[in-house]
Design a protein around this motif. Structure first.
Motif, PDB file in Angstrom:
ATOM      1  N   SER A 158      10.634  -3.059  -0.150  1.00  0.00           N
ATOM      2  CA  SER A 158      10.000  -1.783   0.156  1.00  0.00           C
ATOM      3  C   SER A 158       9.591  -1.064  -1.114  1.00  0.00           C
ATOM      4  O   SER A 158       8.730  -0.201  -1.109  1.00  0.00           O
ATOM      5  N   ASP A 159      10.216  -1.430  -2.239  1.00  0.00           N
ATOM      6  CA  ASP A 159       9.879  -0.788  -3.506  1.00  0.00           C
ATOM      7  C   ASP A 159       8.866  -1.637  -4.260  1.00  0.00           C
ATOM      8  O   ASP A 159       8.749  -2.831  -4.028  1.00  0.00           O
ATOM      9  N   GLY A 160       8.127  -1.019  -5.149  1.00  0.00           N
ATOM     10  CA  GLY A 160       7.208  -1.774  -5.983  1.00  0.00           C
ATOM     11  C   GLY A 160       8.013  -2.653  -6.923  1.00  0.00           C
ATOM     12  O   GLY A 160       8.971  -2.184  -7.507  1.00  0.00           O
ATOM     13  N   VAL A 182      -4.346  -9.562   2.646  1.00  0.00           N
ATOM     14  CA  VAL A 182      -3.295  -8.755   2.019  1.00  0.00           C
ATOM     15  C   VAL A 182      -3.512  -8.603   0.518  1.00  0.00           C
ATOM     16  O   VAL A 182      -3.559  -7.498  -0.008  1.00  0.00           O
ATOM     17  N   GLN A 184      -2.651  -9.338  -3.720  1.00  0.00           N
ATOM     18  CA  GLN A 184      -1.453  -9.346  -4.547  1.00  0.00           C
ATOM     19  C   GLN A 184      -1.223  -7.994  -5.198  1.00  0.00           C
ATOM     20  O   GLN A 184      -2.165  -7.242  -5.443  1.00  0.00           O
ATOM     21  N   ALA A 187       3.273  -3.716  -4.910  1.00  0.00           N
ATOM     22  CA  ALA A 187       3.553  -3.321  -3.531  1.00  0.00           C
ATOM     23  C   ALA A 187       2.283  -3.611  -2.762  1.00  0.00           C
ATOM     24  O   ALA A 187       1.191  -3.397  -3.266  1.00  0.00           O
ATOM     25  N   ASN A 189       0.280  -3.925   1.376  1.00  0.00           N
ATOM     26  CA  ASN A 189       0.307  -3.439   2.744  1.00  0.00           C
ATOM     27  C   ASN A 189       0.775  -4.582   3.650  1.00  0.00           C
ATOM     28  O   ASN A 189      -0.014  -5.389   4.094  1.00  0.00           O
ATOM     29  N   GLY A 193       6.991  -7.074   9.483  1.00  0.00           N
ATOM     30  CA  GLY A 193       8.357  -7.029   8.981  1.00  0.00           C
ATOM     31  C   GLY A 193       8.862  -5.674   8.542  1.00  0.00           C
ATOM     32  O   GLY A 193       8.200  -4.653   8.656  1.00  0.00           O
TER      33      GLY A 193
ATOM     34  N   ASP B  69      -3.211   4.085   7.122  1.00  0.00           N
ATOM     35  CA  ASP B  69      -2.958   2.878   6.323  1.00  0.00           C
ATOM     36  C   ASP B  69      -2.542   3.265   4.905  1.00  0.00           C
ATOM     37  O   ASP B  69      -2.966   4.279   4.359  1.00  0.00           O
ATOM     38  N   TRP B  70      -1.670   2.428   4.353  1.00  0.00           N
ATOM     39  CA  TRP B  70      -1.132   2.693   3.014  1.00  0.00           C
ATOM     40  C   TRP B  70      -1.183   1.367   2.287  1.00  0.00           C
ATOM     41  O   TRP B  70      -0.343   0.501   2.499  1.00  0.00           O
ATOM     42  N   ASN B  71      -2.196   1.163   1.454  1.00  0.00           N
ATOM     43  CA  ASN B  71      -2.404  -0.149   0.849  1.00  0.00           C
ATOM     44  C   ASN B  71      -2.602  -0.047  -0.658  1.00  0.00           C
ATOM     45  O   ASN B  71      -3.690   0.258  -1.136  1.00  0.00           O
ATOM     46  N   PRO B  72      -1.528  -0.311  -1.421  1.00  0.00           N
ATOM     47  CA  PRO B  72      -1.626  -0.207  -2.881  1.00  0.00           C
ATOM     48  C   PRO B  72      -2.591  -1.233  -3.479  1.00  0.00           C
ATOM     49  O   PRO B  72      -3.097  -1.027  -4.580  1.00  0.00           O
ATOM     50  N   VAL B  73      -2.855  -2.346  -2.765  1.00  0.00           N
ATOM     51  CA  VAL B  73      -3.728  -3.375  -3.333  1.00  0.00           C
ATOM     52  C   VAL B  73      -5.172  -2.882  -3.378  1.00  0.00           C
ATOM     53  O   VAL B  73      -5.867  -3.033  -4.381  1.00  0.00           O
ATOM     54  N   SER B 259       8.648   0.608   6.669  1.00  0.00           N
ATOM     55  CA  SER B 259       7.380  -0.045   6.932  1.00  0.00           C
ATOM     56  C   SER B 259       6.412   1.000   7.475  1.00  0.00           C
ATOM     57  O   SER B 259       6.795   1.850   8.267  1.00  0.00           O
ATOM     58  N   GLU B 280       8.739   3.655  -4.081  1.00  0.00           N
ATOM     59  CA  GLU B 280       7.588   3.120  -4.803  1.00  0.00           C
ATOM     60  C   GLU B 280       7.317   3.790  -6.136  1.00  0.00           C
ATOM     61  O   GLU B 280       6.509   3.304  -6.916  1.00  0.00           O
ATOM     62  N   HIS B 288      -2.015   5.267  -7.050  1.00  0.00           N
ATOM     63  CA  HIS B 288      -0.804   5.065  -6.253  1.00  0.00           C
ATOM     64  C   HIS B 288       0.220   6.151  -6.579  1.00  0.00           C
ATOM     65  O   HIS B 288       0.795   6.779  -5.690  1.00  0.00           O
TER      66      HIS B 288
END
Lengths: 338, 323
Positions: A158-160, A182, A184, A187, A189, A193, B69-73, B259, B280, B288
């Motif tokens: 859950s953490d970076g 998704v 890389q 962290a 999304n 899970g 949505d929460w998407n660091p990528v 999540s 995070e 971020h």
């Protein structure tokens, strides 16, 4: 005549000077992944040389920020800086230690090391596309293993973290669908899970949830007695996670063509290479403001390559293979102005 | 001789009263400074989180609040899932903790034999002193396994009911919004219970005894005398607990599942504002990091709005009482 106070001041100053003459204190900050081994090395190194290496485990992002700001003598990061950033700030980087990441599972009746997975299957599990343990994709890889007709619970960080960075980097390479959906990062999304905080969080969840799978650093799977899977690597061989296969990955990775060691060693080509192997990097100025300190830092890592191997092994890290150490020392000579 | 002795005396009192006035002014200024210090700290924290979050707020504006949505990528961030998780877990906690605290406080002030009151009250205050990380570990290692055995029953019984059923769907992970809410309830219970106990004790014995003399039952005394007498303080205590539940970090991080989900089921994992930041922040850079700081600012806003609603409710109650 000196007064009492000034006498104390002189004494204090004298003792300060004598310490300064004997030993140098250097500071580093960054990755929490390397913290246990660096602190162990630092204690042994201080005993030997009197030089103190203070390392703050504040996370890779913090380490990079601190070295850019020049507040520490070295930064440590689980992901390498790109060439542009290195050139812009006049920084250099080199690997310090290797770690392995393993898929960790809790399936009743299946002992550690009895499950075999490959990259594409692992990606599908973590995307939620394979949701049952007796899915044909898994049973095909495991003839003779009785897999339960049960739902798979996915556990992720859950953490970076650098662990996630390397894990997703691996999935990115072996699964185009993962790359598109998704990607890389430290962290991401997650499509499926639940998230546990830190390696210990993921280990705890996997241990408690029957029919779950997660990914942790190898040491955590061993310590917590949870199942770890074998992986089919890039050469098509099924390998077991251990010191040898991690080192094989580091040795067969293409360091020669990696400028400034900017290379993730996941999916390494070697026959015995563990596919999800990770390194951590030390980041320093090539022309440092404080020569004295940087010399001590390099001496510290040189010492750790030569004498720190047992300490690393006792904590389930893997020392760098000799061929790589040679390359790093060559890099120091040619790139660093010390 | 007598005349000359009174003169210095008046001069003396003059000087004293001037000095007193000076001291008074100084004292008042010191007090004002103390009060302003709190305001300045609050304002400073609010403004600096707003400033830290400016990147994402300028980029996404109001969308930051409404996107889920929460998407660091891909560097896209929406705060809806953490806000949702924060509010829902806090509401569950309050719904569970208030009746129990009420029972504890009543028992201790009205029903318990006097030898029992002291020890139990101390025990409750001790509960309040346990650090939240301990609750988190207890939650993860003791309560989560327990919940994973209870949850199948919940989904096979309550889950079958029409409207309520949607709340109890999903795999029996043991982790999730319901578990986090219950752990939070245990955490805020001592705060609410000890405030309630203190204020129930302020009800004059004469009032209660009069009611008893008129033939009221204990319940009638509590409902018609004690509660109306202490209503605003009781609500204050509840909101103290709610404030704590909204901002609680470590315990929630351990059991919430972390999540970015918005689901109707309480058995599913979720996330909260505070736990997202705790998770995070270490490894976050650029946008971020800015998004996480902006989340911190949102926590200010959410807490402020909740307290504001509490104030309005209190005022309406008071007005109704007055009329």
């Amino acid at each position: 005549m000196f007064t009492f106070k000034s006498r104390i001041a002189i004494l204090a100053a004298a003792s300060l000077f004598s310490v300064a003459a004997m030993a140098t204190d250097v500071t580093g900050a960054g990755s929490s992944f390397v913290y246990p081994v660096v602190s162990k090395w630092s204690a042994a190194y201080a005993e030997k040389t009197g030089n103190q290496v203070n390392y703050q485990s504040i996370g890779s992002g913090g380490g990079i920020a601190q070295i850019k700001a020049g507040t520490v003598d070295f930064g440590a990061s689980d992901k390498p800086l790109d060439q542009q950033t290195l050139a812009k700030f006049g920084l250099g980087q080199f690997p310090d230690v290797i770690g392995g990441i393993v898929p960790a599972y809790n399936i009743p009746g299946i002992a550690p090391g009895k499950l075999v997975l490959d990259g594409p299957t692992l990606a599908k599990i973590f995307m939620g596309q394979i949701s049952m343990w007796n899915d044909p994709a898994i049973t095909r890889l495991n003839p003779g293993v009785k897999l339960p007709d049960a739902k798979i619970y996915v556990v992720h960080r859950s953490d970076g973290s650098g662990t996630t960075y390397n894990f997703t980097h691996y999935l990115n390479q072996v699964s185009p669908a993962w790359k598109a959906k998704v990607g890389q990062g430290t962290a991401v999304n997650w499509p499926a899970g639940i998230g546990g905080k830190g390696n210990e969080g993921v280990s705890a969840y996997v241990k408690q949830l029957k029919n779950s799978i997660g990914y942790v650093e190898y040491a955590y799977a061993l310590k917590n007695h949870i199942g770890y899977a074998l992986m089919k690597n890039a050469a098509g061989k099924v390998v077991r996670p251990n010191t040898k296969s991690f080192q094989a990955a580091a040795a067969t990775a293409d360091w020669k063509h990696a400028k400034n060691f900017e290379l993730l060693i996941t999916n390494a080509p070697g026959e015995n290479a563990w596919p999800i192997t990770a390194t951590s990097w030390v980041i320093m100025y090539k022309k440092p403001k404080n020569l004295e300190h940087s010399k001590v830092v390099l001496d510290f890592f040189k010492w750790s390559y030569e004498h720190g191997q047992d300490a690393a092994r006792s904590l389930d890290y893997v020392p760098l293979p000799p061929s790589l150490v040679q390359q790093i020392e060559e890099y120091w000579k040619t790139q660093f102005k010390l | 001789m007598t005349a000359s002795s009174t003169k210095p005396a008046t001069r003396d009192t003059d000087r004293r009263s001037r000095r007193d006035a000076r001291h008074d002014a100084l004292f008042r200024r010191v007090l004002l400074f103390c009060a302003l210090l709190v305001l300045a700290a609050l304002l400073g924290a609010a403004l600096s989180t707003l400033w830290g979050g400016r990147e994402v707020l300028l980029k996404d504006g109001f969308n930051f609040l409404t996107r889920s949505d929460w998407n660091p990528v891909t560097d896209t961030y929406g705060a809806l899932a953490p806000i949702f998780g924060t509010l829902v877990t806090a509401i569950i906690a309050i719904v569970l903790a208030v009746p129990v605290s009420f029972g504890i406080a009543l028992f201790l002030t009205e029903i318990a034999p006097s030898w029992m009151r002291g020890p139990v009250a101390t025990a409750i205050e001790l509960l309040a002193a346990i650090p939240s990380i301990i609750y988190g570990m207890w939650g993860l290692f003791v309560f989560v396994p327990f919940m994973s055995t209870v949850e199948p029953y919940l989904s096979s019984t309550l889950g079958k009911l029409p409207v309520v059923g949607a709340l109890f769907q999903g795999p029996p992970l043991g982790l999730g919004i319901l578990t986090a809410g219950i752990v939070l309830a245990v955490m805020i219970l001592p705060f609410i219970a000890s405030v309630m106990r203190e204020v129930f004790r302020t009800v004059p014995a004469r009032l209660k005894e009069s009611a008893y003399a008129l033939g009221s039952t204990t319940w009638e005394v509590v409902w018609d005398i004690v509660l109306p007498y202490t209503r605003s303080a009781v609500i204050g205590g509840i909101f103290l607990g709610l404030g704590r539940a909204l901002g609680e970090t470590m315990a929630v991080t351990f059991v919430l599942g972390n999540s970015y989900n918005i689901t109707s089921s309480l058995l599913m994992p979720g996330t909260s504002i505070a736990s997202s930041i705790a998770n995070e922040f270490n490894e976050a850079v650029g946008l971020h990091r800015s998004a996480l700081i902006a989340l911190g600012f949102l926590l200010f806003v959410v807490t402020f709005v909740v307290l504001l609603i509490a104030r309005l409710m209190l005022r309406r109650l008071e007005r109704r009482e007055g009329s």
